[in-house]
Design a protein around this motif. Sequence first.
Motif, short mmCIF file in Angstrom:
data_model
loop_
_atom_site.label_atom_id
_atom_site.label_comp_id
_atom_site.label_asym_id
_atom_site.label_seq_id
_atom_site.Cartn_x
_atom_site.Cartn_y
_atom_site.Cartn_z
N GLY A 168 2.65 0.21 6.33
CA GLY A 168 3.39 -0.06 5.11
C GLY A 168 2.54 -0.37 3.90
N LYS A 169 1.24 -0.44 4.07
CA LYS A 169 0.37 -0.79 2.94
C LYS A 169 -0.02 0.46 2.15
CE LYS A 169 -1.61 -5.11 4.67
NZ LYS A 169 -0.71 -5.28 5.82
N THR A 194 0.52 4.23 3.46
CA THR A 194 0.82 5.25 2.45
C THR A 194 -0.48 5.54 1.73
OG1 THR A 194 3.09 4.45 2.18
CG2 THR A 194 2.17 5.79 0.40
N VAL A 195 -0.98 6.77 1.87
CA VAL A 195 -2.35 7.07 1.47
C VAL A 195 -2.39 7.93 0.21
CG1 VAL A 195 -4.52 8.15 2.18
CG2 VAL A 195 -3.11 6.95 3.87
N GLU A 211 -3.41 -0.30 -7.55
CA GLU A 211 -2.26 -0.34 -6.66
C GLU A 211 -2.64 -0.50 -5.19
OE1 GLU A 211 -0.12 3.23 -7.31
OE2 GLU A 211 0.36 2.80 -9.41
N ALA A 212 -3.93 -0.46 -4.89
CA ALA A 212 -4.39 -0.40 -3.50
C ALA A 212 -4.33 -1.75 -2.80
CB ALA A 212 -5.81 0.14 -3.44
N ASP A 213 -3.60 -1.78 -1.69
CA ASP A 213 -3.67 -2.94 -0.79
C ASP A 213 -4.95 -2.82 0.06
OD1 ASP A 213 -1.02 -4.01 -1.44
OD2 ASP A 213 -0.27 -2.23 -0.39
N ILE A 214 -5.29 -1.57 0.40
CA ILE A 214 -6.54 -1.28 1.11
C ILE A 214 -7.27 -0.22 0.29
CG2 ILE A 214 -7.60 -0.37 3.22
CD1 ILE A 214 -5.07 -1.24 4.72
N LEU A 215 -8.48 -0.53 -0.12
CA LEU A 215 -9.28 0.41 -0.89
C LEU A 215 -10.49 0.83 -0.08
CD1 LEU A 215 -10.03 1.84 -3.62
CD2 LEU A 215 -11.38 -0.23 -4.12
N VAL A 216 -10.69 2.14 0.07
CA VAL A 216 -11.90 2.67 0.71
C VAL A 216 -12.67 3.43 -0.34
CG1 VAL A 216 -12.85 4.12 2.53
CG2 VAL A 216 -10.73 2.84 2.94
#
Length: 292
Positions: A168-169, A194-195, A211-216
């Motif tokens: 969900g992130k 959601t990528v 907007e990134a909850d997870i940033l790579v």
Amino acid sequence: MTAQPTTENRTAQLMDGSAVARRIVERTAARSAALVESAGVTPCLATVLVGEDPASVTYVKMKRNRCAKAGILSRHVPLPATTTTEELVATLTELSADPTVHGILLQHPVGPHIDERAAFEAIAPEKDVDGVTMRSFAAMGFALPGFASCTPGGIMRLLDAYDVDPTGKRAVVVGRSAILGKPVGMMLLARDATVTYCHSRTRELSSLVREADILVAAVGRPEFIRGADIKPGAVVIDAGYNEGNVGDVEFAAAAERASLITPVPGGVGPMTIAVLLEQTLDAAERLSGTSA
């Protein structure tokens, strides 16, 4: 590990890739010893290096040293910088047919005169422990059994170690290489994130990063991602490594906003090597018919 940020100076908790990788290597060493005892098979990783690029020489040496700690034999195959595509393909084909070799790593880049894709495809899929062949890429895309590209695989293991559930992130991947950006996005999607894929030419990149909850970050440009653009509480995975031990993220500023962040060095890098060694052992078990 629990993903809880520290409160002192609102600084993010560091994701200690070195510590997590060390535990993976220790488990790999124990499994390797068991394979030797039960089946008389010693896992073997062949490393192939074209030319003498200083950074590549250092990387290969580091990987070979880690092999020793994991109970894995390392067979190094140095080739001259003048090696042709045909010669490199022949070497990789020979290693693929060698029953004493369980994993093959072609250190890249290999030089502009070589067809790197042709070289990668010469590696037998069952020995592609670096996850660089089209077959491995397809397996990652379809979430099927196979070998992951090692850096994306290491990133996912690091997220798990710190109890980061992608479900969900909103995950934003900055980078689109075939062995890092693209596969890590596919792995996050398979885990119900959601990528969004971005790159150096993405318009209004800052607004997407926010907007990134997870940033790579895997774009290969020093401090390309500004710390001020990090969403408060985000998890920041910096997969970049640039001259002067600098990542792709503006670390100090990002650490003031993120909940978790990887250091450079000591974050993603050690995880990449740990996954490479673990997958070499996986290959040895499968090829020897001893895997569960």
